[in-house]
Motif scaffolding. Structure first.
Motif, PDB file in Angstrom:
ATOM      1  N   TYR A  48       0.857  -1.185   0.000  1.00 35.78           N
ATOM      2  CA  TYR A  48       0.000   0.000   0.000  1.00 35.78           C
ATOM      3  C   TYR A  48       0.889   1.231   0.000  1.00 35.78           C
ATOM      4  O   TYR A  48       1.779   1.365   0.841  1.00 35.78           O
ATOM      5  CB  TYR A  48      -0.907  -0.009   1.241  1.00 35.78           C
ATOM      6  CG  TYR A  48      -1.905   1.116   1.262  1.00 35.78           C
ATOM      7  CD1 TYR A  48      -3.094   1.022   0.567  1.00 35.78           C
ATOM      8  CD2 TYR A  48      -1.642   2.279   1.974  1.00 35.78           C
ATOM      9  CE1 TYR A  48      -4.020   2.052   0.585  1.00 35.78           C
ATOM     10  CE2 TYR A  48      -2.556   3.316   1.995  1.00 35.78           C
ATOM     11  CZ  TYR A  48      -3.742   3.195   1.306  1.00 35.78           C
ATOM     12  OH  TYR A  48      -4.644   4.216   1.315  1.00 35.78           O
ATOM     13  N   TYR A  75      -2.214   3.979  -3.837  1.00 34.35           N
ATOM     14  CA  TYR A  75      -1.992   2.950  -4.852  1.00 34.35           C
ATOM     15  C   TYR A  75      -1.785   1.652  -4.086  1.00 34.35           C
ATOM     16  O   TYR A  75      -0.893   1.559  -3.245  1.00 34.35           O
ATOM     17  CB  TYR A  75      -0.755   3.281  -5.695  1.00 34.35           C
ATOM     18  CG  TYR A  75      -0.774   2.652  -7.060  1.00 34.35           C
ATOM     19  CD1 TYR A  75      -1.235   3.365  -8.151  1.00 34.35           C
ATOM     20  CD2 TYR A  75      -0.325   1.359  -7.262  1.00 34.35           C
ATOM     21  CE1 TYR A  75      -1.258   2.796  -9.414  1.00 34.35           C
ATOM     22  CE2 TYR A  75      -0.356   0.787  -8.514  1.00 34.35           C
ATOM     23  CZ  TYR A  75      -0.821   1.506  -9.589  1.00 34.35           C
ATOM     24  OH  TYR A  75      -0.853   0.938 -10.839  1.00 34.35           O
ATOM     25  N   HIS A  76      -2.628   0.664  -4.336  1.00 29.86           N
ATOM     26  CA  HIS A  76      -2.619  -0.597  -3.608  1.00 29.86           C
ATOM     27  C   HIS A  76      -2.368  -1.732  -4.597  1.00 29.86           C
ATOM     28  O   HIS A  76      -3.079  -1.848  -5.590  1.00 29.86           O
ATOM     29  CB  HIS A  76      -3.980  -0.755  -2.915  1.00 29.86           C
ATOM     30  CG  HIS A  76      -4.099  -1.980  -2.088  1.00 29.86           C
ATOM     31  ND1 HIS A  76      -5.311  -2.554  -1.822  1.00 29.86           N
ATOM     32  CD2 HIS A  76      -3.187  -2.747  -1.455  1.00 29.86           C
ATOM     33  CE1 HIS A  76      -5.135  -3.620  -1.065  1.00 29.86           C
ATOM     34  NE2 HIS A  76      -3.855  -3.749  -0.831  1.00 29.86           N
ATOM     35  N   VAL A  95      -3.630  -7.514  -8.555  1.00 32.98           N
ATOM     36  CA  VAL A  95      -4.739  -6.578  -8.427  1.00 32.98           C
ATOM     37  C   VAL A  95      -4.157  -5.208  -8.111  1.00 32.98           C
ATOM     38  O   VAL A  95      -3.379  -5.064  -7.169  1.00 32.98           O
ATOM     39  CB  VAL A  95      -5.718  -7.020  -7.318  1.00 32.98           C
ATOM     40  CG1 VAL A  95      -6.880  -6.044  -7.225  1.00 32.98           C
ATOM     41  CG2 VAL A  95      -6.207  -8.438  -7.575  1.00 32.98           C
ATOM     42  N   ARG A  96      -4.530  -4.218  -8.932  1.00 30.14           N
ATOM     43  CA  ARG A  96      -4.082  -2.831  -8.738  1.00 30.14           C
ATOM     44  C   ARG A  96      -5.301  -1.981  -8.452  1.00 30.14           C
ATOM     45  O   ARG A  96      -6.294  -2.056  -9.166  1.00 30.14           O
ATOM     46  CB  ARG A  96      -3.422  -2.294 -10.007  1.00 30.14           C
ATOM     47  CG  ARG A  96      -2.247  -3.101 -10.458  1.00 30.14           C
ATOM     48  CD  ARG A  96      -1.616  -2.468 -11.673  1.00 30.14           C
ATOM     49  NE  ARG A  96      -2.295  -2.900 -12.891  1.00 30.14           N
ATOM     50  CZ  ARG A  96      -2.240  -2.243 -14.042  1.00 30.14           C
ATOM     51  NH1 ARG A  96      -1.588  -1.116 -14.138  1.00 30.14           N
ATOM     52  NH2 ARG A  96      -2.857  -2.714 -15.101  1.00 30.14           N
ATOM     53  N   GLU A  97      -5.216  -1.185  -7.409  1.00 30.63           N
ATOM     54  CA  GLU A  97      -6.300  -0.261  -7.082  1.00 30.63           C
ATOM     55  C   GLU A  97      -5.679   1.086  -6.754  1.00 30.63           C
ATOM     56  O   GLU A  97      -4.680   1.158  -6.048  1.00 30.63           O
ATOM     57  CB  GLU A  97      -7.091  -0.779  -5.884  1.00 30.63           C
ATOM     58  CG  GLU A  97      -8.236   0.127  -5.500  1.00 30.63           C
ATOM     59  CD  GLU A  97      -9.017  -0.381  -4.313  1.00 30.63           C
ATOM     60  OE1 GLU A  97      -9.967   0.310  -3.928  1.00 30.63           O
ATOM     61  OE2 GLU A  97      -8.684  -1.445  -3.768  1.00 30.63           O
ATOM     62  N   TRP A  98      -6.289   2.160  -7.275  1.00 34.60           N
ATOM     63  CA  TRP A  98      -5.759   3.492  -6.994  1.00 34.60           C
ATOM     64  C   TRP A  98      -6.869   4.524  -7.031  1.00 34.60           C
ATOM     65  O   TRP A  98      -7.929   4.293  -7.596  1.00 34.60           O
ATOM     66  CB  TRP A  98      -4.640   3.864  -7.953  1.00 34.60           C
ATOM     67  CG  TRP A  98      -5.068   4.029  -9.376  1.00 34.60           C
ATOM     68  CD1 TRP A  98      -5.427   5.204  -9.979  1.00 34.60           C
ATOM     69  CD2 TRP A  98      -5.181   3.031 -10.378  1.00 34.60           C
ATOM     70  NE1 TRP A  98      -5.762   4.981 -11.298  1.00 34.60           N
ATOM     71  CE2 TRP A  98      -5.615   3.638 -11.565  1.00 34.60           C
ATOM     72  CE3 TRP A  98      -4.962   1.655 -10.390  1.00 34.60           C
ATOM     73  CZ2 TRP A  98      -5.830   2.939 -12.737  1.00 34.60           C
ATOM     74  CZ3 TRP A  98      -5.176   0.960 -11.558  1.00 34.60           C
ATOM     75  CH2 TRP A  98      -5.599   1.602 -12.718  1.00 34.60           C
ATOM     76  N   GLY A  99      -6.598   5.654  -6.395  1.00 33.37           N
ATOM     77  CA  GLY A  99      -7.575   6.736  -6.360  1.00 33.37           C
ATOM     78  C   GLY A  99      -7.285   7.681  -5.212  1.00 33.37           C
ATOM     79  O   GLY A  99      -6.188   7.689  -4.654  1.00 33.37           O
ATOM     80  N   GLY A 155     -12.195   4.024  -5.980  1.00 32.99           N
ATOM     81  CA  GLY A 155     -10.984   3.971  -6.787  1.00 32.99           C
ATOM     82  C   GLY A 155     -11.189   3.139  -8.037  1.00 32.99           C
ATOM     83  O   GLY A 155     -12.270   2.614  -8.290  1.00 32.99           O
ATOM     84  N   ARG A 156     -10.152   3.027  -8.784  1.00 35.05           N
ATOM     85  CA  ARG A 156     -10.165   2.216  -9.999  1.00 35.05           C
ATOM     86  C   ARG A 156      -9.447   0.904  -9.704  1.00 35.05           C
ATOM     87  O   ARG A 156      -8.427   0.904  -9.005  1.00 35.05           O
ATOM     88  CB  ARG A 156      -9.455   2.971 -11.109  1.00 35.05           C
ATOM     89  CG  ARG A 156      -9.521   2.254 -12.420  1.00 35.05           C
ATOM     90  CD  ARG A 156      -9.134   3.143 -13.557  1.00 35.05           C
ATOM     91  NE  ARG A 156      -9.188   2.337 -14.763  1.00 35.05           N
ATOM     92  CZ  ARG A 156      -8.596   2.648 -15.877  1.00 35.05           C
ATOM     93  NH1 ARG A 156      -7.918   3.766 -15.976  1.00 35.05           N
ATOM     94  NH2 ARG A 156      -8.690   1.865 -16.921  1.00 35.05           N
ATOM     95  N   VAL A 157      -9.944  -0.204 -10.249  1.00 29.80           N
ATOM     96  CA  VAL A 157      -9.364  -1.524  -9.997  1.00 29.80           C
ATOM     97  C   VAL A 157      -9.104  -2.222 -11.328  1.00 29.80           C
ATOM     98  O   VAL A 157      -9.964  -2.241 -12.206  1.00 29.80           O
ATOM     99  CB  VAL A 157     -10.308  -2.406  -9.148  1.00 29.80           C
ATOM    100  CG1 VAL A 157      -9.717  -3.791  -8.953  1.00 29.80           C
ATOM    101  CG2 VAL A 157     -10.597  -1.748  -7.816  1.00 29.80           C
ATOM    102  N   LYS A 198      -7.278  -6.010 -12.744  1.00 34.10           N
ATOM    103  CA  LYS A 198      -6.667  -7.301 -12.420  1.00 34.10           C
ATOM    104  C   LYS A 198      -5.938  -7.805 -13.654  1.00 34.10           C
ATOM    105  O   LYS A 198      -6.505  -7.856 -14.735  1.00 34.10           O
ATOM    106  CB  LYS A 198      -7.729  -8.323 -12.021  1.00 34.10           C
ATOM    107  CG  LYS A 198      -8.417  -8.006 -10.727  1.00 34.10           C
ATOM    108  CD  LYS A 198      -9.450  -9.075 -10.404  1.00 34.10           C
ATOM    109  CE  LYS A 198     -10.179  -8.715  -9.133  1.00 34.10           C
ATOM    110  NZ  LYS A 198     -11.190  -9.711  -8.795  1.00 34.10           N
TER     111      LYS A 198
END
Length: 83
Positions: free
Chosen positions: A4, A18-19, A33-37, A43-45, A47
């Motif tokens: 994270y 950004y995760h 898996v990428r998640e950000w916002g 956020g946006r995800v 895979k």
């Protein structure tokens, strides 16, 4: 592995995050898996599927390095060894 990262708040806006994390899927592959916002907002995800753990881990490290160059700081890391 779970990673994270965050950019501190600027100009009164919420911090950005950004995760990244790896998940083993049911078909003997791995998902990155990428998640950000913005913190506190949806956020946006995305895979991405990889056939093995090593390729998924390489992709995670590339994305980590790219985000660090953009100014993100690592806040949390949870490691997981390959089964």
């Amino acid at each position: 592995m779970r990673l994270y990262m965050q950019i501190p708040a600027a100009d009164g806006s919420a911090p950005r995050y950004y995760h990244l994390h790896l998940q083993e899927d049911l078909l003997e592959g791995w998902n990155l898996v990428r998640e950000w916002g913005h913190q506190g907002a949806g956020g946006r995800v995305i895979k991405d599927h990889y056939p093995d753990h090593d390729q998924a881990m390489e992709a995670l490290m590339r994305l980590r390095d790219e985000q660090i160059r953009r100014g993100y700081r690592i806040v949390f890391i949870q490691g997981q060894e390959q089964p």
